[in-house]
Scaffold this motif. Structure first.
Motif, PDB file in Angstrom:
ATOM      1  N   ALA A  50       7.396  -5.304   7.213  1.00  0.00           N
ATOM      2  CA  ALA A  50       7.340  -4.460   6.133  1.00  0.00           C
ATOM      3  C   ALA A  50       7.091  -5.000   4.724  1.00  0.00           C
ATOM      4  O   ALA A  50       6.652  -4.297   3.972  1.00  0.00           O
ATOM      5  N   LYS A  51       7.876  -6.151   4.463  1.00  0.00           N
ATOM      6  CA  LYS A  51       7.637  -6.708   3.145  1.00  0.00           C
ATOM      7  C   LYS A  51       6.099  -6.990   2.840  1.00  0.00           C
ATOM      8  O   LYS A  51       5.514  -6.818   1.950  1.00  0.00           O
ATOM      9  N   GLU A  52       5.484  -7.478   4.015  1.00  0.00           N
ATOM     10  CA  GLU A  52       4.083  -8.013   3.810  1.00  0.00           C
ATOM     11  C   GLU A  52       3.180  -6.652   3.480  1.00  0.00           C
ATOM     12  O   GLU A  52       2.431  -6.794   2.602  1.00  0.00           O
ATOM     13  N   THR A  53       3.589  -5.538   4.283  1.00  0.00           N
ATOM     14  CA  THR A  53       2.789  -4.224   4.006  1.00  0.00           C
ATOM     15  C   THR A  53       3.153  -3.749   2.550  1.00  0.00           C
ATOM     16  O   THR A  53       2.435  -3.155   1.961  1.00  0.00           O
ATOM     17  N   ASP A  54       4.235  -3.890   2.052  1.00  0.00           N
ATOM     18  CA  ASP A  54       4.854  -3.746   0.782  1.00  0.00           C
ATOM     19  C   ASP A  54       4.006  -4.356  -0.219  1.00  0.00           C
ATOM     20  O   ASP A  54       3.711  -3.991  -1.211  1.00  0.00           O
ATOM     21  N   VAL A  55       3.907  -5.651  -0.101  1.00  0.00           N
ATOM     22  CA  VAL A  55       3.199  -6.688  -1.133  1.00  0.00           C
ATOM     23  C   VAL A  55       1.674  -6.036  -1.119  1.00  0.00           C
ATOM     24  O   VAL A  55       1.166  -6.384  -2.365  1.00  0.00           O
ATOM     25  N   LYS A  56       1.122  -5.934  -0.232  1.00  0.00           N
ATOM     26  CA  LYS A  56      -0.254  -5.817  -0.148  1.00  0.00           C
ATOM     27  C   LYS A  56      -0.403  -4.251  -0.901  1.00  0.00           C
ATOM     28  O   LYS A  56      -0.667  -3.737  -1.517  1.00  0.00           O
TER      29      LYS A  56
END
Length: 126
Positions: free
Chosen positions: A120-126
């Motif tokens: 979820a963090k990786e998707t929010d960063v992108k």
């Protein structure tokens, strides 16, 4: 002798809890995040772990002749002296197996939660 009974009982209790939780989730009483697995699904993992392990152990005990298709089903239950040994095994070995299964399930919950959080963090960063 009958150590599989304790994880089997855990599986039955977890299955009942999973059904009750699923009904509460449908009614909207229990909410989970969009990315997280439902609580009823997580409890069903415990059901599958303890039920599967108990079934394998029951088969092993059947294979070794410790279970019979006739009453009292557990051969150790026919003799009072063996019954006390069987109950002691259920209390020690069966309980420790159920606790180990529960610990593995908790580990699964921690790992899946951290993996989903990281995704979820990786998707929010992108």
């Amino acid at each position: 002798m009958a150590c599989f009974v304790v994880p089997g009982a855990e599986a039955i209790i977890a299955a009942a809890a999973s059904k009750i939780i699923a009904v509460s989730e449908k009614k909207g009483h229990i909410h989970s995040e969009e990315t997280a697995a439902k609580l009823s699904e997580k409890v069903s993992w415990l059901t599958k772990l303890s039920g599967g392990g108990s079934a394998l152990l029951a088969f092993e005990h059947l294979w070794h002749g410790e279970i019979s298709p006739f009453f009292p089903f557990l051969t150790a239950a026919a003799d009072p002296e063996e019954t006390s040994i069987m109950l002691h095994e259920m209390a020690t070995v069966g309980t420790s197996m159920a606790l180990l299964i529960t610990a593995v399930w908790i580990g699964m919950l921690v790992i899946t939660s951290s993996v989903r959080r990281k995704a979820a963090k990786e998707t929010d960063v992108k």
